[in-house]
Design an enzyme around this catalytic site. Sequence first.
Site, mmCIF file in Angstrom:
data_model
loop_
_atom_site.group_PDB
_atom_site.id
_atom_site.type_symbol
_atom_site.label_atom_id
_atom_site.label_comp_id
_atom_site.label_asym_id
_atom_site.label_seq_id
_atom_site.Cartn_x
_atom_site.Cartn_y
_atom_site.Cartn_z
ATOM 1 N N GLU C 215 35.625 25.993 23.470
ATOM 2 C CA GLU C 215 37.055 25.662 23.369
ATOM 3 C C GLU C 215 37.734 25.570 24.729
ATOM 4 O OE1 GLU C 215 38.043 28.139 19.220
ATOM 5 O OE2 GLU C 215 39.072 28.620 21.076
ATOM 6 N N GLY C 237 35.243 31.008 22.750
ATOM 7 C CA GLY C 237 36.663 30.879 22.474
ATOM 8 C C GLY C 237 37.490 30.519 23.696
ATOM 9 N N HIS C 238 38.732 30.145 23.453
ATOM 10 C CA HIS C 238 39.601 29.650 24.528
ATOM 11 C C HIS C 238 39.926 30.736 25.548
ATOM 12 C CE1 HIS C 238 43.332 30.327 21.728
ATOM 13 N NE2 HIS C 238 42.402 31.196 21.489
ATOM 14 N N GLY C 239 39.779 30.371 26.788
ATOM 15 C CA GLY C 239 40.119 31.280 27.862
ATOM 16 C C GLY C 239 39.034 32.296 28.177
#
Lengths: 343, 343, 343
Positions: C215, C237-239
């Site tokens: 992501e 996941g994001h970040g």
Amino acid sequence: MQGKSLKELAEHVGGEVRGDGQMVIKAVSTLDKAGAGEITFLSNKKYESLLKTTKASAVIVAKPAETDAALLIAEDPYYALMQIVVLLHGHRKHKKVGVSERSSVAKTAKFGANCNVYDFAVISENARIGKNCCIYPGAFIGPDVKMGDDCIVYANAVIYNGCEIGSRVIIHANAVIGEDGYGFATHKGKHYKIPQIGRVVLEDDVEIGACCTIERATLGNTIIGKGTKVGDMVAIGHGANIGPHCLLVPQVGISGSATLGHHCVLAGQVGVVGHIKIGNMVTIGAQSGVGHDIPDGATVLGTPAIEANKTKRVYASIQHLPEMRKSIRELEKRLADLEKAGE
Amino acid sequence: MQGKSLKELAEHVGGEVRGDGQMVIKAVSTLDKAGAGEITFLSNKKYESLLKTTKASAVIVAKPAETDAALLIAEDPYYALMQIVVLLHGHRKHKKVGVSERSSVAKTAKFGANCNVYDFAVISENARIGKNCCIYPGAFIGPDVKMGDDCIVYANAVIYNGCEIGSRVIIHANAVIGEDGYGFATHKGKHYKIPQIGRVVLEDDVEIGACCTIERATLGNTIIGKGTKVGDMVAIGHGANIGPHCLLVPQVGISGSATLGHHCVLAGQVGVVGHIKIGNMVTIGAQSGVGHDIPDGATVLGTPAIEANKTKRVYASIQHLPEMRKSIRELEKRLADLEKAGE
Amino acid sequence: MQGKSLKELAEHVGGEVRGDGQMVIKAVSTLDKAGAGEITFLSNKKYESLLKTTKASAVIVAKPAETDAALLIAEDPYYALMQIVVLLHGHRKHKKVGVSERSSVAKTAKFGANCNVYDFAVISENARIGKNCCIYPGAFIGPDVKMGDDCIVYANAVIYNGCEIGSRVIIHANAVIGEDGYGFATHKGKHYKIPQIGRVVLEDDVEIGACCTIERATLGNTIIGKGTKVGDMVAIGHGANIGPHCLLVPQVGISGSATLGHHCVLAGQVGVVGHIKIGNMVTIGAQSGVGHDIPDGATVLGTPAIEANKTKRVYASIQHLPEMRKSIRELEKRLADLEKAGE
């Protein structure tokens, strides 16, 4: 990017300024990366200490806090963040190309106005696509698919024949909607494929993550309810019925014919067995294995999934299991000695 | 759809009619959705109560049951269902297009008769494809791939170079066959890629779900045995050898060089570590983690996976762990008191 | 294939020959499949007994062993194997096609020398691609993507807009890089999409497995560090910020904003929750669920993940849980009897 004054932002989100409301905010960034002219936010307490060191011009917070930055106080900072990111940055822009000559569109397919069909996208026979849809390169829309307005199908996503997609649905790259359900009749040691004559229905405002697989039903429909957001790499079995406004986090697996109510939250890698009923507003912790019905409003965790607080206590105890076993053996010995002494 | 009489259906599946054998059945549906002219089935006891309310004209059952519908009594209702769905609805039809001019077929690739190669499909150098195969849009058949007859490769599935696919194999959308095995030699803190010079062999009648990843072997073959059905999002490691007629349900992961015998059933999210041997006819319950060899015929469950009935008893006990710990402490105290009293 | 003498191979890897150094080795194979003119290797003790039966002409080993084959003794047989496979077989060759007329390349995209862009690949506006890159059929390179030199993007992989890819990066088929992070602000029962304005950075020498989903960050970057190798079907996941030289085995899931140090090894199906910090050189056993920070150098296992040796003892005890519960009840009864007797 022109920016907005902090005051304008506060008005936009129904919040309140502490500090210079005239300062111009041009972008949103993180607490540790933001600089002058940027706004950031605090919604996870874990990052509270960064308030003291942030170089951001302003911070969205729920309540007054110690920081050199100006404050935008909002009831729900995360919701305010969303509104401000939309205002200052907007959602992804899609290049206007109309229907590319290098796409493959069946003569019998029909579109609403303002659709973009990019190179190498395929729209099959009798597909019905609403207006303002974007079909990215390599996406495959099977025969007889129906799709509402304002949908985005990203690159190489695949929708099998006959599925029904609502409006404002987003399907990320390489997701698959409507592949055959895992349905085989085993007879004398061989597995015979049962034609999966059902389909998948994605209701309005659903978002499907990258590399998801949503099986079509054997008979009837596999349904993802209105407003439900499905993370990456989620597998949904044939005939499952996911209620509206659920959050299914990446790598969740839901087996066939399971049903979920509305506003359920399933954390990462949760598995749900088939043919069970999960109520409304149920929360299921990460990696849980759910093998039986769950009532409305429950929060469960673990394999097998039980009330989450119980599982947390189990998780806290489980490392003591070997010493517990030893203790029991010692108790048995000591007790036997006492019993013998008392004879 | 013309339909068949209930009597014809019963003869087709070797079953028996209770009720009006002359009624015409046009479609198959579920117990709760079926209406007039439709047949449904009961194979899962959970849905038995729906027999009383179903509006279906007929129901396939294993034994006489109370319902207003006519009955088609069959020894194995699920198998009979399969036969009837095939008869009344059939398998998916694929549009006859021959080899599309908008596909990319290498001059050195060869096909049998009656293949369909759709727009934007790619058949690479020296690929050998049998007859009656369908290669959907965006599917990629790498160099030197061999494929038997009657195969279907759905949209955007990818087969890397040199893999061997049997006959009647179905590969669903976005599955990947023969990507490089996860093989790195670590030396002084860096991971060096080992060229994966093996390949993947999918034997006859294998079905591979959407978004599966089947790694090619480092050396030799990764094998999926004849008639094995692999659900969506299953990951198979390099050099694994899956026996014939297995069922691998969605999200299963099999590590490299593991071997499975014939007729194994692995439920959702099971993980199998590398280099172990799982026997024939082994059943592994959902989410199990299998770390050692499993003998023929075993049914295992849990992490670590042990005999399933044992694990079920563990699952029933585990929520009592915190109170057990407390009980042990109390026992120790009471016992110490008694011991002291007896001194 | 011309082959090399065993002596040449030994010199190439800095090893030592026991046996006929003049024999010509043409290929690498497995212990059980290798034949005359082939070399094999032993690095897993499990296969030691095969040394006696192998038909290979030579075997790479760490120390002298009983076998009819000649020996190539190397300090790190697996590393030597890698060097020899590269020497004798090499990495995958990619057909030289230049930029195919049947690809779709935006006028504003730029390439270095010697790139191959195959049929139906898409390079979007303002993409910047280094030299010697291969973009396979159906791969989608979004707008504003930057990519270094010597990268391979396999068929139907998708890179969303604005992501940054280093040099010598390999992205396998159907992987997705930079899809929207799973970020929604929930307000009055509805989930509002937060535009994900961050991006993904894959540093040099990263390899991404088939069907991975990485992501993009909400704000800032999701980072996969230099030299990290990501197996198939891994969800990030994001970040998240994955350090350099990590090994993430297939089906791992890392939630948003988690950070990993360098040289971490995560085994199959591990789940890591969001916003936690995993140190350097951490090893996490298969299927573990990691819910809190892990210090440098730790080896953890289980859900919740604790020190691996502790978990192994728990795994050894857990099957005794039901009998332990029974023992405690019996102890309580016997103790009560004793207590009563002593009154």
